[in-house]
Motif scaffolding. Structure first.
Motif, PDB file in Angstrom:
ATOM      1  N   ILE A   8      -3.048 -70.032 -86.005  1.00  0.00           N
ATOM      2  CA  ILE A   8      -2.570 -69.341 -84.800  1.00  0.00           C
ATOM      3  C   ILE A   8      -3.520 -69.582 -83.633  1.00  0.00           C
ATOM      4  N   ARG A   9      -4.828 -69.550 -83.887  1.00  0.00           N
ATOM      5  CA  ARG A   9      -5.801 -69.797 -82.824  1.00  0.00           C
ATOM      6  C   ARG A   9      -5.634 -71.198 -82.246  1.00  0.00           C
ATOM      7  N   THR A  10      -5.468 -72.181 -83.120  1.00  0.00           N
ATOM      8  CA  THR A  10      -5.279 -73.558 -82.658  1.00  0.00           C
ATOM      9  C   THR A  10      -3.999 -73.690 -81.835  1.00  0.00           C
ATOM     10  N   SER A  11      -2.938 -73.016 -82.278  1.00  0.00           N
ATOM     11  CA  SER A  11      -1.664 -73.068 -81.550  1.00  0.00           C
ATOM     12  C   SER A  11      -1.781 -72.399 -80.178  1.00  0.00           C
ATOM     13  N   ILE A  12      -2.535 -71.303 -80.109  1.00  0.00           N
ATOM     14  CA  ILE A  12      -2.734 -70.625 -78.822  1.00  0.00           C
ATOM     15  C   ILE A  12      -3.487 -71.534 -77.856  1.00  0.00           C
ATOM     16  N   ILE A  13      -4.471 -72.265 -78.385  1.00  0.00           N
ATOM     17  CA  ILE A  13      -5.197 -73.234 -77.545  1.00  0.00           C
ATOM     18  C   ILE A  13      -4.223 -74.285 -77.004  1.00  0.00           C
ATOM     19  N   GLY A  14      -3.282 -74.719 -77.848  1.00  0.00           N
ATOM     20  CA  GLY A  14      -2.276 -75.685 -77.405  1.00  0.00           C
ATOM     21  C   GLY A  14      -1.392 -75.118 -76.306  1.00  0.00           C
ATOM     22  N   ILE A  15      -0.999 -73.865 -76.461  1.00  0.00           N
ATOM     23  CA  ILE A  15      -0.152 -73.229 -75.442  1.00  0.00           C
ATOM     24  C   ILE A  15      -0.907 -73.098 -74.121  1.00  0.00           C
ATOM     25  N   VAL A  16      -2.154 -72.614 -74.192  1.00  0.00           N
ATOM     26  CA  VAL A  16      -2.969 -72.438 -72.982  1.00  0.00           C
ATOM     27  C   VAL A  16      -3.181 -73.769 -72.276  1.00  0.00           C
ATOM     28  N   ALA A  17      -3.495 -74.821 -73.043  1.00  0.00           N
ATOM     29  CA  ALA A  17      -3.732 -76.142 -72.440  1.00  0.00           C
ATOM     30  C   ALA A  17      -2.482 -76.655 -71.731  1.00  0.00           C
ATOM     31  N   ASN A  18      -1.331 -76.500 -72.371  1.00  0.00           N
ATOM     32  CA  ASN A  18      -0.079 -76.970 -71.758  1.00  0.00           C
ATOM     33  C   ASN A  18       0.291 -76.147 -70.519  1.00  0.00           C
ATOM     34  N   VAL A  19       0.045 -74.839 -70.573  1.00  0.00           N
ATOM     35  CA  VAL A  19       0.357 -73.983 -69.423  1.00  0.00           C
ATOM     36  C   VAL A  19      -0.553 -74.318 -68.240  1.00  0.00           C
ATOM     37  N   LEU A  20      -1.858 -74.489 -68.523  1.00  0.00           N
ATOM     38  CA  LEU A  20      -2.796 -74.849 -67.450  1.00  0.00           C
ATOM     39  C   LEU A  20      -2.445 -76.199 -66.839  1.00  0.00           C
ATOM     40  N   LEU A  21      -2.068 -77.157 -67.697  1.00  0.00           N
ATOM     41  CA  LEU A  21      -1.672 -78.473 -67.195  1.00  0.00           C
ATOM     42  C   LEU A  21      -0.407 -78.367 -66.355  1.00  0.00           C
ATOM     43  N   ALA A  22       0.507 -77.505 -66.797  1.00  0.00           N
ATOM     44  CA  ALA A  22       1.748 -77.307 -66.043  1.00  0.00           C
ATOM     45  C   ALA A  22       1.463 -76.679 -64.687  1.00  0.00           C
ATOM     46  N   VAL A  23       0.568 -75.695 -64.651  1.00  0.00           N
ATOM     47  CA  VAL A  23       0.200 -75.052 -63.379  1.00  0.00           C
ATOM     48  C   VAL A  23      -0.450 -76.060 -62.447  1.00  0.00           C
ATOM     49  N   PHE A  24      -1.361 -76.873 -62.987  1.00  0.00           N
ATOM     50  CA  PHE A  24      -2.031 -77.904 -62.183  1.00  0.00           C
ATOM     51  C   PHE A  24      -1.022 -78.870 -61.577  1.00  0.00           C
ATOM     52  N   LYS A  25      -0.098 -79.328 -62.398  1.00  0.00           N
ATOM     53  CA  LYS A  25       0.920 -80.258 -61.905  1.00  0.00           C
ATOM     54  C   LYS A  25       1.817 -79.593 -60.861  1.00  0.00           C
ATOM     55  N   ALA A  26       2.179 -78.341 -61.106  1.00  0.00           N
ATOM     56  CA  ALA A  26       3.073 -77.631 -60.180  1.00  0.00           C
ATOM     57  C   ALA A  26       2.416 -77.458 -58.818  1.00  0.00           C
ATOM     58  N   VAL A  27       1.133 -77.059 -58.806  1.00  0.00           N
ATOM     59  CA  VAL A  27       0.412 -76.863 -57.539  1.00  0.00           C
ATOM     60  C   VAL A  27       0.293 -78.178 -56.786  1.00  0.00           C
ATOM     61  N   VAL A  28      -0.111 -79.239 -57.518  1.00  0.00           N
ATOM     62  CA  VAL A  28      -0.236 -80.556 -56.883  1.00  0.00           C
ATOM     63  C   VAL A  28       1.121 -81.042 -56.386  1.00  0.00           C
ATOM     64  N   GLY A  29       2.147 -80.824 -57.200  1.00  0.00           N
ATOM     65  CA  GLY A  29       3.489 -81.262 -56.818  1.00  0.00           C
ATOM     66  C   GLY A  29       3.992 -80.560 -55.568  1.00  0.00           C
ATOM     67  N   ILE A  30       3.735 -79.250 -55.466  1.00  0.00           N
ATOM     68  CA  ILE A  30       4.172 -78.488 -54.289  1.00  0.00           C
ATOM     69  C   ILE A  30       3.398 -78.920 -53.051  1.00  0.00           C
ATOM     70  N   LEU A  31       2.067 -79.087 -53.194  1.00  0.00           N
ATOM     71  CA  LEU A  31       1.249 -79.509 -52.052  1.00  0.00           C
ATOM     72  C   LEU A  31       1.621 -80.912 -51.581  1.00  0.00           C
TER      73      LEU A  31
END
Length: 367
Positions: A8-31
């Motif tokens: 579960i801990r490893t899976s949570i790390i996967g979720i957090v990494a994907n969410v952070l990457l998604a946020v980064f892409k979204a911010v860059v994409g909007i700007l």
């Protein structure tokens, strides 16, 4: 931290990494006013799905046994691994279709500095994440984590191939996008099938690890009074639940109390060292100078001379009924077991006239 908590801990790390990457892409994409980058951010959120499935599967597998499911819910993990493998397989098939379209209708990619930065960051994150999750899956023997990690690695490879293709197009005006995409898609489809095969085989009843089998045999043979180990059968009810049985040879001079103590010690050790709930049966070896020992030696030696027979065990002489029973394990080349049983029965009857003979065709379910 137990196995389930680590998964579960490893899976949570996967979720957090994907969410952070998604946020980064979204911010860059909007700007940068890039719809493509924003859509790619949404895709990263969907990539977190495999980690969510792994967590749900792990949680469900921890449910305690009930009347309808006396062996627990450990096999739920295999179903979650199957779902993730199907997602990977679907992604590979979709990618192959799109790549083939690009081979016949190539388009010149348009990349800006911002786009290239996003791509490089995505590749690095996915490579690190994929390697970590897959390694954890292998250590924890979790097919779901292995599939989830492989999914992230394939995302990185696809993105890297897109970047290489763009570079070739910009430098030499040659479109490799479709060709590279098709080749990688085929690799992903092959991997998806292999990922699917592992949990499906576990559900169908895969043969146990030969290393585990060897350890079990060596450990059981090390017990005083054991002179042979046979008929090892293990059923997998999840990564942490193995239920099985085996037989041991003991001299007929052992009494019931001694046999009880021996089988109890073997069962306890199998559970303590391997987590196996093991039932131990007993075959007796006739000793001394008597008819039972004479018949045993004659029958066992005769059957052992047959090249198509791998094992002979379980000899028993029913003195009051004048009947002999013995188990034989034929090799895989024997297809007509009834004919073999009849042939061996006739041979033994001629060897011991006046005795009824039962030759049981046994099977090796482990080796």
């Amino acid at each position: 931290m137990n196995r389930s908590q680590k998964i579960i801990r490893t899976s949570i790390i996967g979720i957090v990494a994907n969410v952070l990457l998604a946020v980064f892409k979204a911010v860059v994409g909007i700007l940068a006013s890039s719809v493509a980058i924003v859509m790619d951010a949404v895709n990263n959120l969907s990539d977190a799905l495999s980690s969510v499935i792994t967590i749900i599967g792990t949680k469900l597998s921890e449910r305690p046994a009930d009347r309808k499911h006396p062996f627990g819910f450990g096999r739920v993990e295999y179903f979650s691994a199957i779902i993730i493998a199907v997602i990977v397989l679907s992604a590979g098939i979709t990618s192959l279709i799109e790549s083939v379209k690009k081979i016949f209708e190539p388009t010149e990619p348009e990349y800006t500095t911002v786009t290239l930065i996003v791509i490089v960051v995505a590749i690095v994150v996915k490579l690190v994440l994929g390697q970590y999750v897959k390694k954890q899956g292998e250590q924890l023997k979790s097919d779901a984590l292995i599939a989830s990690g492989s999914d992230a690695l394939f995302d990185a490879v696809i993105t890297l191939a897109t970047l290489v293709s763009a570079g070739v197009m910009l430098l030499w005006h040659v479109s490799l996008d479709g060709i590279l995409g098709a080749l990688i898609s085929i690799v992903i489809i092959k991997a998806g099938i292999e990922m699917l095969a592992s949990p499906v085989n576990e559900l169908l009843g895969a043969r146990i690890s030969q290393d585990l089998l060897r350890d079990i045999k060596q450990e059981v043979l090390s017990f005083e009074g054991v002179h042979g180990v046979f008929d090892i059968i293990l059923h997998n009810y999840g990564p942490n639940v193995l239920i099985g049985s085996l037989h041991v040879n003991v001299y007929d001079t052992m009494d019931a109390h001694e046999i009880h103590g021996l089988t109890r010690r073997i069962s306890e050790q199998m559970y303590e060292r391997h987590g196996i709930i093991m039932t131990v049966g007993v075959y007796s070896i006739a000793t001394g100078e008597n008819k039972r020992a004479e018949l045993q030696n004659a029958v066992m030696q005769t059957l052992a001379r047959h090249k198509e027979i791998l094992q002979v065990h379980g000899f028993y002489y029913f003195e009051k009924e004048h009947r002999i029973s013995v188990d034989v394990v034929p090799d895989i080349s024997v297809h007509d077991e009834a004919a073999l049983s009849s042939q061996l029965t006739d041979e033994i009857k001629a060897l011991v006239p006046g005795e009824e003979v039962t030759v049981v065709i046994d099977h090796n379910y482990s080796e």
